[in-house]
Design a protein around this motif. Structure first.
Motif, PDB file in Angstrom:
ATOM      1  N   GLY A 135      35.581  38.903  40.504  1.00 39.09           N
ATOM      2  CA  GLY A 135      36.495  37.943  41.126  1.00 39.09           C
ATOM      3  C   GLY A 135      36.547  38.060  42.636  1.00 39.09           C
ATOM      4  O   GLY A 135      36.266  37.109  43.359  1.00 39.09           O
ATOM      5  N   ASN A 137      38.938  37.965  44.657  1.00 35.18           N
ATOM      6  CA  ASN A 137      39.718  36.862  45.210  1.00 35.18           C
ATOM      7  C   ASN A 137      40.456  37.250  46.487  1.00 35.18           C
ATOM      8  O   ASN A 137      40.754  38.418  46.719  1.00 35.18           O
ATOM      9  CB  ASN A 137      40.718  36.364  44.169  1.00 35.18           C
ATOM     10  CG  ASN A 137      40.041  35.726  42.979  1.00 35.18           C
ATOM     11  OD1 ASN A 137      40.038  36.289  41.888  1.00 35.18           O
ATOM     12  ND2 ASN A 137      39.448  34.559  43.173  1.00 35.18           N
ATOM     13  N   GLU A 141      44.916  32.697  46.976  1.00 34.35           N
ATOM     14  CA  GLU A 141      44.082  31.789  46.209  1.00 34.35           C
ATOM     15  C   GLU A 141      44.717  31.479  44.853  1.00 34.35           C
ATOM     16  O   GLU A 141      45.419  32.312  44.280  1.00 34.35           O
ATOM     17  CB  GLU A 141      42.682  32.382  45.998  1.00 34.35           C
ATOM     18  CG  GLU A 141      41.802  32.328  47.232  1.00 34.35           C
ATOM     19  CD  GLU A 141      40.372  32.775  46.966  1.00 34.35           C
ATOM     20  OE1 GLU A 141      39.471  32.346  47.713  1.00 34.35           O
ATOM     21  OE2 GLU A 141      40.166  33.562  46.010  1.00 34.35           O
ATOM     22  N   VAL A 143      44.167  30.955  40.934  1.00 31.43           N
ATOM     23  CA  VAL A 143      43.221  31.364  39.896  1.00 31.43           C
ATOM     24  C   VAL A 143      43.770  30.928  38.547  1.00 31.43           C
ATOM     25  O   VAL A 143      44.987  30.733  38.383  1.00 31.43           O
ATOM     26  CB  VAL A 143      42.963  32.883  39.914  1.00 31.43           C
ATOM     27  CG1 VAL A 143      42.377  33.322  41.249  1.00 31.43           C
ATOM     28  CG2 VAL A 143      44.241  33.656  39.616  1.00 31.43           C
ATOM     29  N   MET A 165      47.459  36.885  44.412  1.00 29.52           N
ATOM     30  CA  MET A 165      46.963  35.580  43.987  1.00 29.52           C
ATOM     31  C   MET A 165      48.037  34.776  43.237  1.00 29.52           C
ATOM     32  O   MET A 165      48.983  35.353  42.710  1.00 29.52           O
ATOM     33  CB  MET A 165      45.736  35.750  43.068  1.00 29.52           C
ATOM     34  CG  MET A 165      44.417  35.848  43.817  1.00 29.52           C
ATOM     35  SD  MET A 165      44.333  37.177  45.029  1.00 29.52           S
ATOM     36  CE  MET A 165      43.857  38.549  43.991  1.00 29.52           C
ATOM     37  N   THR A 205      38.961  30.434  41.315  1.00 27.83           N
ATOM     38  CA  THR A 205      38.296  31.185  40.245  1.00 27.83           C
ATOM     39  C   THR A 205      38.953  30.862  38.913  1.00 27.83           C
ATOM     40  O   THR A 205      40.174  30.795  38.823  1.00 27.83           O
ATOM     41  CB  THR A 205      38.385  32.707  40.494  1.00 27.83           C
ATOM     42  OG1 THR A 205      37.834  33.019  41.779  1.00 27.83           O
ATOM     43  CG2 THR A 205      37.616  33.475  39.432  1.00 27.83           C
TER      44      THR A 205
END
Length: 319
Positions: A135, A137, A141, A143, A165, A205
Protein backbone atom coordinates in the motif's frame (compact mmCIF):
# COMPACT_ATOMS: atom_id res chain seq x y z
CA UNK A 1 -2.07 -36.84 20.79
CA UNK A 2 -5.45 -35.67 19.50
CA UNK A 3 -5.72 -34.04 16.08
CA UNK A 4 -8.18 -33.03 13.40
CA UNK A 5 -7.31 -34.99 10.26
CA UNK A 6 -8.61 -36.42 6.98
CA UNK A 7 -7.65 -39.18 4.54
CA UNK A 8 -9.08 -37.72 1.33
CA UNK A 9 -10.04 -34.32 -0.02
CA UNK A 10 -13.64 -33.17 0.04
CA UNK A 11 -16.24 -31.27 2.06
CA UNK A 12 -16.42 -31.11 5.84
CA UNK A 13 -17.58 -34.73 6.04
CA UNK A 14 -13.98 -35.91 5.44
CA UNK A 15 -12.77 -34.35 8.71
CA UNK A 16 -12.12 -36.69 11.61
CA UNK A 17 -10.98 -36.13 15.19
CA UNK A 18 -8.88 -38.71 17.00
CA UNK A 19 -5.49 -40.03 18.04
CA UNK A 20 -2.35 -39.66 15.91
CA UNK A 21 1.31 -40.06 16.76
CA UNK A 22 3.11 -37.20 18.54
CA UNK A 23 5.75 -35.71 16.19
CA UNK A 24 9.46 -35.90 16.97
CA UNK A 25 11.58 -32.76 16.74
CA UNK A 26 14.93 -32.37 15.00
CA UNK A 27 17.95 -30.51 16.36
CA UNK A 28 16.69 -27.18 15.04
CA UNK A 29 13.06 -27.49 16.09
CA UNK A 30 10.79 -26.80 19.03
CA UNK A 31 7.93 -29.00 20.19
CA UNK A 32 4.96 -26.74 20.87
CA UNK A 33 1.95 -27.76 22.96
CA UNK A 34 -0.78 -25.75 21.29
CA UNK A 35 -3.13 -23.47 23.22
CA UNK A 36 -5.00 -21.89 20.29
CA UNK A 37 -5.04 -22.93 16.64
CA UNK A 38 -5.98 -20.46 13.90
CA UNK A 39 -8.49 -21.49 11.23
CA UNK A 40 -8.23 -19.72 7.87
CA UNK A 41 -9.91 -19.77 4.45
CA UNK A 42 -6.75 -21.34 3.06
CA UNK A 43 -7.46 -24.37 5.27
CA UNK A 44 -10.82 -24.76 3.54
CA UNK A 45 -9.10 -24.75 0.15
CA UNK A 46 -6.56 -27.30 1.40
CA UNK A 47 -9.31 -29.59 2.67
CA UNK A 48 -10.97 -29.37 -0.74
CA UNK A 49 -7.68 -30.25 -2.45
CA UNK A 50 -7.43 -26.97 -4.38
CA UNK A 51 -4.51 -25.47 -2.45
CA UNK A 52 -1.08 -26.76 -1.48
CA UNK A 53 -1.01 -28.93 1.63
CA UNK A 54 2.01 -30.71 3.07
CA UNK A 55 1.90 -34.44 2.37
CA UNK A 56 1.21 -36.68 5.32
CA UNK A 57 -0.87 -39.77 6.06
CA UNK A 58 -3.40 -38.90 7.32
CA UNK A 59 -3.50 -35.24 6.31
CA UNK A 60 -3.42 -32.73 9.17
CA UNK A 61 -4.49 -29.24 8.15
CA UNK A 62 -3.56 -25.87 9.62
CA UNK A 63 -0.44 -23.71 9.53
CA UNK A 64 -1.01 -21.31 12.42
CA UNK A 65 -1.12 -21.71 16.21
CA UNK A 66 0.06 -20.39 19.55
CA UNK A 67 1.37 -22.46 22.41
CA UNK A 68 4.12 -23.26 24.88
CA UNK A 69 7.55 -24.74 24.27
CA UNK A 70 7.74 -28.21 25.86
CA UNK A 71 10.93 -29.46 24.16
CA UNK A 72 13.90 -27.78 22.46
CA UNK A 73 16.26 -29.23 19.87
CA UNK A 74 19.91 -29.25 20.87
CA UNK A 75 20.81 -26.52 18.32
CA UNK A 76 18.12 -24.10 19.51
CA UNK A 77 19.57 -21.14 21.40
CA UNK A 78 16.92 -18.38 21.44
CA UNK A 79 14.06 -20.27 23.09
CA UNK A 80 13.60 -22.13 26.36
CA UNK A 81 11.00 -24.39 27.96
CA UNK A 82 7.68 -22.70 28.78
CA UNK A 83 8.22 -19.80 26.36
CA UNK A 84 5.00 -18.68 24.71
CA UNK A 85 5.39 -18.63 20.95
CA UNK A 86 3.22 -18.47 17.87
CA UNK A 87 3.76 -19.38 14.24
CA UNK A 88 1.90 -18.71 10.99
CA UNK A 89 3.58 -20.93 8.40
CA UNK A 90 4.22 -24.37 9.89
CA UNK A 91 2.18 -27.40 8.72
CA UNK A 92 0.14 -29.86 10.80
CA UNK A 93 -1.08 -27.21 13.24
CA UNK A 94 -4.53 -28.68 13.92
CA UNK A 95 -3.15 -30.92 16.65
CA UNK A 96 -2.19 -30.86 20.31
CA UNK A 97 1.55 -30.85 19.50
CA UNK A 98 3.44 -29.35 16.56
CA UNK A 99 7.11 -29.42 15.53
CA UNK A 100 8.18 -25.86 14.73
CA UNK A 101 11.51 -24.81 13.19
CA UNK A 102 13.07 -22.33 15.62
CA UNK A 103 13.49 -19.72 12.88
CA UNK A 104 9.71 -19.74 12.28
CA UNK A 105 8.74 -19.33 15.93
CA UNK A 106 7.80 -15.85 17.15
CA UNK A 107 7.83 -14.98 20.85
CA UNK A 108 4.54 -13.75 22.28
CA UNK A 109 4.97 -10.17 23.53
CA UNK A 110 4.59 -9.38 27.21
CA UNK A 111 1.40 -7.46 27.85
CA UNK A 112 -0.81 -9.27 25.34
CA UNK A 113 -2.81 -12.36 26.31
CA UNK A 114 -2.53 -15.58 24.36
CA UNK A 115 -6.03 -15.55 22.85
CA UNK A 116 -5.56 -12.01 21.53
CA UNK A 117 -2.23 -12.84 19.94
CA UNK A 118 -3.67 -16.02 18.40
CA UNK A 119 -6.51 -13.95 16.93
CA UNK A 120 -4.02 -11.44 15.48
CA UNK A 121 -1.31 -13.77 14.12
CA UNK A 122 -1.59 -14.49 10.41
CA UNK A 123 -4.26 -11.87 9.68
CA UNK A 124 -2.24 -9.21 11.47
CA UNK A 125 1.00 -9.98 9.69
CA UNK A 126 -0.93 -10.04 6.41
CA UNK A 127 -2.44 -6.62 7.14
CA UNK A 128 0.99 -5.26 8.05
CA UNK A 129 2.47 -6.53 4.78
CA UNK A 130 -0.43 -5.13 2.74
CA UNK A 131 -0.24 -1.72 4.38
CA UNK A 132 3.51 -1.24 4.59
CA UNK A 133 4.91 -3.21 1.63
CA UNK A 134 2.20 -2.93 -1.04
CA UNK A 135 0.00 0.00 0.00
CA UNK A 136 2.49 2.60 1.16
CA UNK A 137 -0.32 5.12 1.38
CA UNK A 138 0.15 8.79 2.16
CA UNK A 139 -1.52 10.55 5.09
CA UNK A 140 -4.95 11.83 4.12
CA UNK A 141 -5.52 9.45 1.20
CA UNK A 142 -8.86 7.68 0.76
CA UNK A 143 -8.62 3.89 0.76
CA UNK A 144 -11.27 1.19 0.34
CA UNK A 145 -11.36 -2.32 1.83
CA UNK A 146 -13.59 -5.17 0.66
CA UNK A 147 -14.57 -7.37 3.62
CA UNK A 148 -13.67 -4.64 6.09
CA UNK A 149 -15.04 -6.56 9.10
CA UNK A 150 -13.19 -9.81 8.40
CA UNK A 151 -10.04 -11.03 10.12
CA UNK A 152 -7.61 -9.13 7.88
CA UNK A 153 -10.03 -6.30 7.19
CA UNK A 154 -10.53 -5.30 10.84
CA UNK A 155 -6.81 -5.03 11.49
CA UNK A 156 -5.96 -3.44 8.14
CA UNK A 157 -8.68 -0.79 8.48
CA UNK A 158 -7.55 0.26 11.95
CA UNK A 159 -3.89 0.14 10.97
CA UNK A 160 -4.51 2.45 8.01
CA UNK A 161 -6.67 4.73 10.17
CA UNK A 162 -3.92 4.92 12.79
CA UNK A 163 -1.44 5.76 10.03
CA UNK A 164 -3.60 8.70 8.91
CA UNK A 165 -5.70 7.39 6.03
CA UNK A 166 -9.45 7.80 5.46
CA UNK A 167 -10.88 4.29 5.36
CA UNK A 168 -14.04 3.13 3.58
CA UNK A 169 -15.29 -0.35 2.81
CA UNK A 170 -17.97 -2.97 2.26
CA UNK A 171 -19.35 -5.73 4.41
CA UNK A 172 -22.31 -8.09 4.37
CA UNK A 173 -24.49 -7.28 7.41
CA UNK A 174 -25.60 -4.31 9.49
CA UNK A 175 -23.86 -5.82 12.53
CA UNK A 176 -20.57 -5.97 10.65
CA UNK A 177 -21.15 -2.48 9.28
CA UNK A 178 -21.57 -1.06 12.79
CA UNK A 179 -18.45 -2.86 13.96
CA UNK A 180 -16.33 -1.34 11.18
CA UNK A 181 -17.72 2.14 11.87
CA UNK A 182 -16.96 1.76 15.58
CA UNK A 183 -13.38 0.89 14.63
CA UNK A 184 -12.88 4.18 12.79
CA UNK A 185 -14.08 3.66 9.22
CA UNK A 186 -15.51 6.78 7.55
CA UNK A 187 -18.30 4.98 5.72
CA UNK A 188 -19.16 1.31 5.21
CA UNK A 189 -21.50 0.04 2.49
CA UNK A 190 -23.56 -3.12 2.68
CA UNK A 191 -22.41 -5.36 -0.14
CA UNK A 192 -25.88 -5.75 -1.67
CA UNK A 193 -26.55 -2.01 -1.89
CA UNK A 194 -25.56 0.11 -4.86
CA UNK A 195 -22.37 1.30 -3.25
CA UNK A 196 -20.50 1.61 -6.56
CA UNK A 197 -22.46 4.78 -7.39
CA UNK A 198 -21.11 6.67 -4.39
CA UNK A 199 -20.10 10.14 -5.54
CA UNK A 200 -16.74 9.92 -3.80
CA UNK A 201 -15.77 6.59 -5.36
CA UNK A 202 -12.26 7.87 -5.95
CA UNK A 203 -9.80 5.84 -3.94
CA UNK A 204 -6.03 5.97 -4.05
CA UNK A 205 -5.92 2.30 -3.06
CA UNK A 206 -8.49 -0.48 -3.02
CA UNK A 207 -7.67 -3.59 -0.97
CA UNK A 208 -9.42 -6.68 -2.35
CA UNK A 209 -9.26 -10.04 -0.60
CA UNK A 210 -12.64 -11.17 -1.96
CA UNK A 211 -11.53 -11.99 -5.51
CA UNK A 212 -14.76 -11.89 -7.47
CA UNK A 213 -14.95 -8.13 -6.84
CA UNK A 214 -11.70 -7.37 -8.67
CA UNK A 215 -13.28 -5.49 -11.60
CA UNK A 216 -15.38 -3.44 -9.18
CA UNK A 217 -12.21 -2.61 -7.29
CA UNK A 218 -10.56 -1.35 -10.46
CA UNK A 219 -13.59 0.87 -11.10
CA UNK A 220 -13.30 2.33 -7.59
CA UNK A 221 -9.62 3.21 -7.96
CA UNK A 222 -8.84 6.73 -9.11
CA UNK A 223 -6.59 7.52 -12.06
CA UNK A 224 -3.04 6.66 -10.98
CA UNK A 225 -4.62 4.61 -8.19
CA UNK A 226 -3.93 0.99 -7.37
CA UNK A 227 -5.76 -2.17 -6.47
CA UNK A 228 -4.09 -4.60 -4.09
CA UNK A 229 -5.36 -8.13 -4.66
CA UNK A 230 -4.60 -10.52 -1.80
CA UNK A 231 -7.19 -13.29 -1.63
CA UNK A 232 -10.21 -15.15 -2.98
CA UNK A 233 -12.56 -15.44 0.00
CA UNK A 234 -15.52 -14.89 -2.33
CA UNK A 235 -14.30 -16.83 -5.34
CA UNK A 236 -11.77 -16.64 -8.16
CA UNK A 237 -11.15 -13.19 -9.65
CA UNK A 238 -12.18 -12.37 -13.23
CA UNK A 239 -9.50 -11.99 -15.87
CA UNK A 240 -8.14 -8.47 -16.25
CA UNK A 241 -6.74 -7.02 -19.48
CA UNK A 242 -3.72 -4.82 -18.68
CA UNK A 243 -4.67 -2.55 -21.59
CA UNK A 244 -7.76 -1.56 -19.59
CA UNK A 245 -5.45 -0.26 -16.86
CA UNK A 246 -3.06 1.54 -19.16
CA UNK A 247 -5.39 4.35 -20.22
CA UNK A 248 -6.04 5.43 -16.62
CA UNK A 249 -2.59 4.69 -15.22
CA UNK A 250 -4.05 2.23 -12.73
CA UNK A 251 -1.93 -0.44 -11.10
CA UNK A 252 -2.80 -3.95 -9.97
CA UNK A 253 -0.49 -5.16 -7.22
CA UNK A 254 -0.31 -8.46 -5.44
CA UNK A 255 2.20 -10.42 -3.42
CA UNK A 256 2.86 -13.38 -1.19
CA UNK A 257 3.47 -12.72 2.49
CA UNK A 258 6.04 -15.51 2.55
CA UNK A 259 8.32 -13.59 0.17
CA UNK A 260 8.54 -10.92 2.88
CA UNK A 261 8.23 -13.01 6.06
CA UNK A 262 11.30 -14.98 5.04
CA UNK A 263 13.70 -14.98 8.01
CA UNK A 264 13.75 -14.92 11.79
CA UNK A 265 14.82 -11.26 11.66
CA UNK A 266 11.88 -10.34 9.41
CA UNK A 267 9.45 -12.20 11.68
CA UNK A 268 10.76 -10.34 14.71
CA UNK A 269 10.71 -6.92 13.03
CA UNK A 270 7.27 -7.31 11.49
CA UNK A 271 5.60 -8.85 14.54
CA UNK A 272 6.99 -6.10 16.80
CA UNK A 273 5.67 -3.42 14.42
CA UNK A 274 2.28 -5.15 14.31
CA UNK A 275 1.94 -5.65 18.05
CA UNK A 276 2.93 -2.06 18.80
CA UNK A 277 -0.47 -0.98 17.45
CA UNK A 278 -2.19 -3.23 19.98
CA UNK A 279 0.06 -2.38 22.92
CA UNK A 280 -0.61 1.33 22.23
CA UNK A 281 -4.40 0.73 21.92
CA UNK A 282 -4.52 1.86 18.29
CA UNK A 283 -6.18 -1.38 17.16
CA UNK A 284 -8.86 -3.43 18.87
CA UNK A 285 -10.42 -6.55 17.37
CA UNK A 286 -13.70 -8.32 17.97
CA UNK A 287 -13.70 -11.31 20.29
CA UNK A 288 -12.63 -14.41 18.33
CA UNK A 289 -15.04 -17.31 17.96
CA UNK A 290 -13.59 -20.39 19.67
CA UNK A 291 -14.49 -24.01 18.92
CA UNK A 292 -13.06 -27.10 20.63
CA UNK A 293 -10.66 -28.90 18.30
CA UNK A 294 -12.97 -31.91 18.65
CA UNK A 295 -15.70 -29.85 16.93
CA UNK A 296 -13.50 -28.89 14.01
CA UNK A 297 -16.24 -29.73 11.49
CA UNK A 298 -18.50 -27.12 13.05
CA UNK A 299 -15.70 -24.55 12.98
CA UNK A 300 -15.09 -25.14 9.27
CA UNK A 301 -18.81 -24.90 8.56
CA UNK A 302 -19.04 -21.64 10.50
CA UNK A 303 -16.13 -20.07 8.62
CA UNK A 304 -17.51 -21.20 5.25
CA UNK A 305 -20.97 -19.81 6.09
CA UNK A 306 -19.75 -16.21 5.94
CA UNK A 307 -21.30 -15.52 9.36
CA UNK A 308 -18.00 -15.16 11.18
CA UNK A 309 -16.81 -11.78 12.44
CA UNK A 310 -13.07 -11.75 12.95
CA UNK A 311 -10.99 -14.78 13.82
CA UNK A 312 -12.03 -18.40 14.30
CA UNK A 313 -9.86 -20.36 16.74
CA UNK A 314 -9.68 -24.05 17.67
CA UNK A 315 -9.06 -25.05 21.28
CA UNK A 316 -7.21 -28.32 22.10
CA UNK A 317 -8.94 -30.65 24.55
CA UNK A 318 -6.91 -30.09 27.71
CA UNK A 319 -6.28 -26.34 27.38
Amino acid sequence: MKALYFDEFGDNSVLQYGEVEIPKISRDQLLIKTSYIGLNFADIYRRRGTYHIEKRSPYINGYEALGQVVQCGENVKNFKLKDRVFFVDVPFAEAEYVCVPAEKAIKVPVGLDSKTVAAIGLQGLTADFLAHDLGNNQIGENVFIHGISGGVGQILAQMLTADGMNVYGTTSTIQKQQLALSQGAKKVFLRNTDWKDASFANFATVYDGVGITLKQSLELATNKGKVIFFGMAGGNPPLVNPLDLLGQSKSLLTGDLWDYLNSAAERKHRSERLFSYFVNDKIKISEPTVFPLAKGKEAYEYLESGKSIGKVLLLPEDH
